[in-house]
Motif scaffolding. Sequence first.
Motif, PDB file in Angstrom:
ATOM      1  N   LYS A   1       8.556  -1.614  15.832  1.00 49.70           N
ATOM      2  CA  LYS A   1       9.692  -1.686  16.783  1.00 49.70           C
ATOM      3  C   LYS A   1      10.806  -1.174  16.283  1.00 49.70           C
ATOM      4  O   LYS A   1      11.743  -0.337  16.807  1.00 49.70           O
ATOM      5  CB  LYS A   1       9.945  -3.180  17.248  1.00 49.70           C
ATOM      6  N   SER A   2      11.037  -0.947  14.995  1.00 47.04           N
ATOM      7  CA  SER A   2      12.097  -0.124  14.396  1.00 47.04           C
ATOM      8  C   SER A   2      11.942   1.246  14.535  1.00 47.04           C
ATOM      9  O   SER A   2      13.120   1.906  14.990  1.00 47.04           O
ATOM     10  CB  SER A   2      12.265  -0.486  12.826  1.00 47.04           C
ATOM     11  N   ILE A   3      10.826   1.753  14.528  1.00 49.20           N
ATOM     12  CA  ILE A   3      10.427   3.159  14.865  1.00 49.20           C
ATOM     13  C   ILE A   3      10.916   3.478  16.490  1.00 49.20           C
ATOM     14  O   ILE A   3      11.398   4.511  16.867  1.00 49.20           O
ATOM     15  CB  ILE A   3       9.124   3.485  14.421  1.00 49.20           C
ATOM     16  N   LYS A   4      10.335   2.716  17.132  1.00 53.16           N
ATOM     17  CA  LYS A   4      10.653   2.520  18.691  1.00 53.16           C
ATOM     18  C   LYS A   4      12.074   2.773  18.957  1.00 53.16           C
ATOM     19  O   LYS A   4      12.726   3.539  19.633  1.00 53.16           O
ATOM     20  CB  LYS A   4      10.084   1.365  19.533  1.00 53.16           C
ATOM     21  N   GLY A   5      12.960   2.034  17.927  1.00 51.22           N
ATOM     22  CA  GLY A   5      14.295   2.074  18.386  1.00 51.22           C
ATOM     23  C   GLY A   5      14.813   3.357  18.012  1.00 51.22           C
ATOM     24  O   GLY A   5      15.737   4.145  18.524  1.00 51.22           O
ATOM     25  N   LEU A   6      14.085   4.106  16.878  1.00 54.13           N
ATOM     26  CA  LEU A   6      14.678   5.450  16.589  1.00 54.13           C
ATOM     27  C   LEU A   6      14.320   6.627  17.734  1.00 54.13           C
ATOM     28  O   LEU A   6      14.935   7.242  17.765  1.00 54.13           O
ATOM     29  CB  LEU A   6      13.921   5.669  15.159  1.00 54.13           C
ATOM     30  N   ILE A   7      13.062   6.126  18.066  1.00 55.80           N
ATOM     31  CA  ILE A   7      12.713   7.155  18.981  1.00 55.80           C
ATOM     32  C   ILE A   7      13.480   7.154  20.442  1.00 55.80           C
ATOM     33  O   ILE A   7      13.566   8.001  20.951  1.00 55.80           O
ATOM     34  CB  ILE A   7      10.987   6.767  19.503  1.00 55.80           C
ATOM     35  N   ASP A   8      14.050   5.974  20.600  1.00 55.83           N
ATOM     36  CA  ASP A   8      14.953   5.983  21.784  1.00 55.83           C
ATOM     37  C   ASP A   8      16.347   6.444  21.398  1.00 55.83           C
ATOM     38  O   ASP A   8      17.140   6.258  22.465  1.00 55.83           O
ATOM     39  CB  ASP A   8      15.436   4.446  22.390  1.00 55.83           C
ATOM     40  N   LYS A   9      16.710   6.901  20.358  1.00 50.12           N
ATOM     41  CA  LYS A   9      17.999   7.655  20.096  1.00 50.12           C
ATOM     42  C   LYS A   9      18.098   8.926  20.688  1.00 50.12           C
ATOM     43  O   LYS A   9      17.157   9.414  21.439  1.00 50.12           O
ATOM     44  CB  LYS A   9      18.100   7.773  18.337  1.00 50.12           C
ATOM     45  N   ALA A  10      19.177   9.587  20.581  1.00 50.41           N
ATOM     46  CA  ALA A  10      19.737  10.540  21.258  1.00 50.41           C
ATOM     47  C   ALA A  10      18.685  11.680  20.957  1.00 50.41           C
ATOM     48  O   ALA A  10      18.191  12.569  22.070  1.00 50.41           O
ATOM     49  CB  ALA A  10      21.027  11.020  21.105  1.00 50.41           C
ATOM     50  N   VAL A  11      18.324  11.945  19.908  1.00 48.16           N
ATOM     51  CA  VAL A  11      17.477  13.159  19.223  1.00 48.16           C
ATOM     52  C   VAL A  11      16.270  12.685  18.788  1.00 48.16           C
ATOM     53  O   VAL A  11      15.877  11.766  18.019  1.00 48.16           O
ATOM     54  CB  VAL A  11      18.129  13.959  18.187  1.00 48.16           C
ATOM     55  N   GLN A  12      14.918  12.909  19.371  1.00 42.85           N
ATOM     56  CA  GLN A  12      13.616  12.695  19.310  1.00 42.85           C
ATOM     57  C   GLN A  12      13.010  13.857  18.562  1.00 42.85           C
ATOM     58  O   GLN A  12      13.002  15.017  19.141  1.00 42.85           O
ATOM     59  CB  GLN A  12      13.118  12.152  20.607  1.00 42.85           C
ATOM     60  N   HIS A  13      12.061  13.552  17.664  1.00 37.16           N
ATOM     61  CA  HIS A  13      11.475  14.648  17.049  1.00 37.16           C
ATOM     62  C   HIS A  13      10.196  15.079  17.908  1.00 37.16           C
ATOM     63  O   HIS A  13       9.652  14.365  18.598  1.00 37.16           O
ATOM     64  CB  HIS A  13      10.860  14.096  15.845  1.00 37.16           C
TER      65      HIS A  13
ATOM     66  N   HIS B   1      16.515  13.885   6.705  1.00 34.50           N
ATOM     67  CA  HIS B   1      15.990  13.760   8.138  1.00 34.50           C
ATOM     68  C   HIS B   1      15.160  12.666   8.455  1.00 34.50           C
ATOM     69  O   HIS B   1      14.417  12.400   7.636  1.00 34.50           O
ATOM     70  CB  HIS B   1      15.178  15.150   8.548  1.00 34.50           C
ATOM     71  N   ASN B   2      15.263  12.187   9.629  1.00 35.59           N
ATOM     72  CA  ASN B   2      14.358  11.041  10.083  1.00 35.59           C
ATOM     73  C   ASN B   2      13.291  11.696  10.957  1.00 35.59           C
ATOM     74  O   ASN B   2      13.534  12.310  11.876  1.00 35.59           O
ATOM     75  CB  ASN B   2      15.157   9.808  11.007  1.00 35.59           C
ATOM     76  N   PRO B   3      11.803  11.607  10.454  1.00 39.04           N
ATOM     77  CA  PRO B   3      11.002  12.170  11.284  1.00 39.04           C
ATOM     78  C   PRO B   3      10.458  11.664  12.512  1.00 39.04           C
ATOM     79  O   PRO B   3       9.720  12.317  13.297  1.00 39.04           O
ATOM     80  CB  PRO B   3       9.630  11.974  10.273  1.00 39.04           C
ATOM     81  N   HIS B   4      11.151  10.651  13.004  1.00 42.30           N
ATOM     82  CA  HIS B   4      11.003   9.972  14.334  1.00 42.30           C
ATOM     83  C   HIS B   4      11.980  10.327  15.408  1.00 42.30           C
ATOM     84  O   HIS B   4      11.731  10.719  16.443  1.00 42.30           O
ATOM     85  CB  HIS B   4      10.673   8.538  14.230  1.00 42.30           C
ATOM     86  N   GLY B   5      13.176   9.835  15.012  1.00 38.90           N
ATOM     87  CA  GLY B   5      14.389  10.185  15.837  1.00 38.90           C
ATOM     88  C   GLY B   5      15.721   9.759  15.248  1.00 38.90           C
ATOM     89  O   GLY B   5      15.633   9.055  14.229  1.00 38.90           O
ATOM     90  N   ALA B   6      16.664  10.172  15.864  1.00 35.98           N
ATOM     91  CA  ALA B   6      18.144  10.078  15.210  1.00 35.98           C
ATOM     92  C   ALA B   6      19.213  10.048  16.249  1.00 35.98           C
ATOM     93  O   ALA B   6      18.920  10.376  17.339  1.00 35.98           O
ATOM     94  CB  ALA B   6      18.429  11.015  14.145  1.00 35.98           C
ATOM     95  N   SER B   7      20.312   9.691  15.862  1.00 31.28           N
ATOM     96  CA  SER B   7      21.620   9.828  16.689  1.00 31.28           C
ATOM     97  C   SER B   7      22.301  11.158  16.287  1.00 31.28           C
ATOM     98  O   SER B   7      22.971  11.584  17.166  1.00 31.28           O
ATOM     99  CB  SER B   7      22.671   8.699  16.287  1.00 31.28           C
ATOM    100  N   GLU B   8      21.902  11.847  15.479  1.00 32.65           N
ATOM    101  CA  GLU B   8      22.434  12.707  14.608  1.00 32.65           C
ATOM    102  C   GLU B   8      21.653  14.158  15.180  1.00 32.65           C
ATOM    103  O   GLU B   8      20.349  13.997  15.285  1.00 32.65           O
ATOM    104  CB  GLU B   8      22.762  13.153  13.203  1.00 32.65           C
ATOM    105  N   ASN B   9      22.377  15.375  15.180  1.00 29.08           N
ATOM    106  CA  ASN B   9      21.499  16.605  15.368  1.00 29.08           C
ATOM    107  C   ASN B   9      20.663  16.847  14.276  1.00 29.08           C
ATOM    108  O   ASN B   9      20.830  16.327  13.213  1.00 29.08           O
ATOM    109  CB  ASN B   9      22.504  17.663  15.694  1.00 29.08           C
ATOM    110  N   ASN B  10      19.495  17.547  14.570  1.00 33.17           N
ATOM    111  CA  ASN B  10      18.775  18.054  13.449  1.00 33.17           C
ATOM    112  C   ASN B  10      17.750  16.761  12.937  1.00 33.17           C
ATOM    113  O   ASN B  10      17.356  16.818  11.693  1.00 33.17           O
ATOM    114  CB  ASN B  10      19.358  18.961  12.410  1.00 33.17           C
ATOM    115  N   LEU B  11      17.925  15.841  13.468  1.00 34.40           N
ATOM    116  CA  LEU B  11      17.178  14.689  12.960  1.00 34.40           C
ATOM    117  C   LEU B  11      17.902  13.985  11.805  1.00 34.40           C
ATOM    118  O   LEU B  11      17.169  13.398  10.938  1.00 34.40           O
ATOM    119  CB  LEU B  11      15.995  14.474  12.790  1.00 34.40           C
TER     120      LEU B  11
END
Length: 186
Positions: free
Chosen positions: A31-43, A103-113
């Motif tokens: 679920k924590s990775i799902k939260g990252l994927i739901d961020k603005a920038v998705q890998h 970098h986060n390999p799943h998703g992030a709020s920042e550009n370029n993950l």
Amino acid sequence: GKCSSCHNPHVSRDKGLMKDEINPLCLSCHKSIKGLIDKAVQHSAIRDGVCTDCHIAHSGENENLLVKSEKELCWDCHEELKEQLDKKFACLPFKNGECSACHNPHGASENNLLVDNPIDICKKCHSTIKCKVGDVSIASVTKKMDCISCHSGHSSDRKGILGPYAHDAFLDNKCSECHTAISEGQ
């Protein structure tokens, strides 16, 4: 040992007798990775692929059940970055292939993950006190600046990983060509 968490022992519409498609199935526990994927920038690896493109579902030799070492896996898609290793100066995590340090390999709020805003990432290893022009500290000016406005995030042929875009006079530490002599606090 809980095979039926992911597999239906009798029949399935999905290969490997999976209970569901790979990504929703993996994310039902992670679920924590799902939260990252739901961020603005998705890998794009997540957006265009499946979890098992990068991870082994059952066990493996690499950290986080990666199918390859982190460096090798990232360079499969980001091969153009390999040539940056030939530059004279490199950020240590980049040089060591520790991409997830920044970098986060799943998703992030920042550009370029990025895992955080650039200045906070850089400050984990570097202090703005070292930002100098000649022998004069410009930390008062740079302490709130985005580090990558002056420094490359990965590598450079210039000391301090400066560049790639800046005035040659600045990069060559010849500020007095355009400016009057600088003193601390100016």
